[in-house]
Design an enzyme around this catalytic site. Structure first.
Site, PDB file in Angstrom:
ATOM      1  N   ARG A 168      34.534 -98.564  45.794  1.00  0.00           N
ATOM      2  CA  ARG A 168      33.761 -99.029  46.952  1.00  0.00           C
ATOM      3  C   ARG A 168      34.679 -99.897  47.814  1.00  0.00           C
ATOM      4  NH1 ARG A 168      29.942-103.224  48.593  1.00  0.00           N
ATOM      5  NH2 ARG A 168      28.367-102.278  49.965  1.00  0.00           N
ATOM      6  N   ASP A 175      34.382-103.709  48.533  1.00  0.00           N
ATOM      7  CA  ASP A 175      34.639-104.654  47.436  1.00  0.00           C
ATOM      8  C   ASP A 175      36.122-104.900  47.201  1.00  0.00           C
ATOM      9  OD1 ASP A 175      31.945-104.662  47.150  1.00  0.00           O
ATOM     10  OD2 ASP A 175      31.888-103.607  45.229  1.00  0.00           O
ATOM     11  N   GLU A 211      29.866 -89.343  44.813  1.00  0.00           N
ATOM     12  CA  GLU A 211      31.257 -89.064  44.457  1.00  0.00           C
ATOM     13  C   GLU A 211      31.404 -89.030  42.939  1.00  0.00           C
ATOM     14  OE1 GLU A 211      34.588 -90.678  47.168  1.00  0.00           O
ATOM     15  OE2 GLU A 211      34.678 -91.943  45.382  1.00  0.00           O
TER      16      GLU A 211
END
Length: 530
Positions: free
Chosen positions: A23, A26, A89
């Site tokens: 991600r 992050d 994903e």
């Protein structure tokens, strides 16, 4: 999980070594950037999606990148489960894993694996946000839960167990290197017949031995497989070192008019220090900051086909500078001359491994792989193969050369080729073996030729006394031949490999062509009829 090389090879259009799933919000500019850089430094081809993930569905190009990767690394961070994109994903990654056997390595970055497995803790709080958005799509939510549970049960890395991010990244990179080596071993692995035990023995010594600096010598006649063994070891263990380099064909480079060893040295230090701008003058090697930098590194270096100590001295700036490498460093030297290994400084002499001839069964397997593309002779060729095996007597290079030479030929052509071999050795085999002979001085060459033509299998004392009476310094001469793997002393008998004897006789035969019907062998002035 299917993770064999055969499964991986089924993946369509394989393009990348590693696909990185994360991600971006992050960890894009910290952990993931450092991990990607470390993988790239090891020449591992990665796919990293640098675009902001603003859509809900993964694109066809991204789906193709997942399918075309050998390994996927999934970095679970606190906000990973709040992204529909990331979870889709993950579902795609696990689909490819289960369909083709792709390897998936989870990394739990500041989250607990059990929280990912059960969607609890701060990781679960992130997923709760997504659940609220898609509470009507029960099937989709269940698919994501199953995917997270499956991924969390895989073997991976937990940042809570490895506090230092640099150590964590190093561990991940080494693990990926090992997995890639296991999936795609050296192209020559099918040629590693009969030497697996010596490879494992040397690897065990290098990896579990003393933390002090250590060297290993691999010694044997030309064509016996020294370079093949060293290459396999290097491929298997190089990832355990901070820097590694394989310097191949040192003898050939040193014999060039403008020695290529200087460029080898620049490339050696440039590779070890990861410094593409290095320019080192020959007289200044090791006298500057580069030497201090090397002293902080644990390295693996292979010096292949070394014929004299001066070659190593030129490459690293003197034998005393073996100490410049960090404890735990390893050097492998392959050579035909065991005396060279004895001349290394006493504190650096490690283990010397002599590579022996292959057994009959291993010889037949290796020959068959090259002559027939399988582990055994084709129907009707067993007796002909038996002739080759006995002729070669366990030398891998000769088995490969003759196998490739005879591949696809008829039985009549095999018979004609073997008849020719009984008169004239194969040129490629002769060339390799003759290197050791060419490295002898005139007297040593004469002693070798006399043994090859007259004294193979004779008692040592008889041969010594006879050649001494002919004016030779026989004791030191024979010792040199033993050190260079040209003759052996077995049970007080002087002997040599059949191919070496044939080489010696061919040298004499070629000399006789200059003076038809007669040749002087050594100083014995003995006429040999051909």
């Amino acid at each position: 999980m299917a993770s064999s090389s055969s499964s991986i090879n089924m993946i369509p259009h394989t393009k990348y070594d590693v696909f990185l799933s994360f991600r971006g919000k992050d960890i894009r500019h910290n952990f993931i950037s450092h991990l990607n850089a470390a993988l790239c430094r090891k020449k591992i081809v990665t796919f990293i999606d640098d675009k902001l993930k603003t859509e809900d569905e993964i694109s066809p190009s991204l789906s193709s990148a997942i399918e075309g990767s050998k390994i996927s690394i999934v970095i679970f961070s606190e906000g990973y489960a709040s992204s529909r994109w990331c979870l889709n994903e993950l579902v795609k990654i696990l689909e490819i894993k289960n369909k083709y056997g792709q390897i998936v390595v989870p990394v739990f970055y500041r989250v607990d694996p059990s929280d990912v497995r059960n969607q609890t803790g701060t990781f679960g709080d992130s997923f709760s946000e997504l659940e609220e958005r898609f509470k009507e799509k029960i099937d989709m939510l269940q698919t994501w839960r199953i995917a997270m549970r499956e991924a969390a049960n895989l073997s991976g890395f937990d940042s809570h167990s490895i506090r230092s991010e640099s150590v964590l990244i190093e561990g991940i990179v080494n693990d990926i290197l090992k997995k890639l080596n296991d999936l795609f071993p050296s192209d020559s692995k099918d040629q590693l017949v009969g030497v697996e035990s010596i490879i494992k023995q040397i690897e065990s010594l290098l990896l579990t031995g003393s933390t002090e600096f250590n060297t290993v010598g691999i010694w044997g006649i030309g064509g016996i497989g020294k370079t093949t063994i060293a290459s396999a070891i290097y491929s298997n263990i190089s990832s355990h070192f901070e820097g590694s380099y394989f310097i191949q064909n040192i003898r050939e480079e040193s014999e060039k008019p403008a020695s290529g060893l200087a460029s080898f040295r620049r490339e050696l230090l440039s590779t070890l220090l990861d410094d593409g701008n290095m320019k080192i003058d020959i007289p200044k090697i090791g006298l500057n900051f580069e030497r201090r930098r090397l002293s902080r590194m644990k390295v693996l270096i292979v010096f292949d086909d070394v014929t004299c100590i001066q070659q190593i001295e030129l490459l690293i700036g003197g034998l005393d500078r073996l100490d410049c490498f960090m404890p735990g460093s390893r050097i492998i030297i392959t050579t035909r001359d065991t005396q060279l290994l004895k001349n290394l400084p006493g504190s650096h002499v490690g283990h010397v491994f002599e590579v022996k001839e292959l057994s009959y069964d291993d010889s037949l397997t290796l020959f068959s792989r090259n002559a027939f593309g399988q582990n055994h002779p084709a129907a009707g060729y067993l007796e002909l193969s038996d002739i080759v095996i006995k002729y070669v007597n366990g030398v891998p290079l000769a088995l490969k050369v003759l196998g490739r030479h005879l591949f696809g030929r008829s039985e009549e052509e095999w018979e004609s080729a073997l008849k020719k071999l009984s008169r004239i050795p194969h040129m490629d085999i002769q060339k390799v073996l003759k290197v050791s002979y060419d490295g002898l001085d005139d007297e040593e060459q004469n002693i070798f030729l006399d043994i090859a033509c007259f004294f193979k299998g004779q008692y040592r004392d008889f041969v010594m006394n006879f050649l001494d009476a002919c004016g030779f310094s026989t004791k030191i001469g024979v010792r040199v031949l033993v050190d260079k793997s040209l003759v052996t002393i077995s049970g007080n008998m002087i002997t040599m490999h059949d191919l070496l004897q044939e080489m010696g006789r061919e040298i004499v035969r070629q000399e006789s062509i200059k003076d038809p019907g007669k040749v002087d062998c050594g100083i014995m002035k003995t006429s040999i009829k051909f």
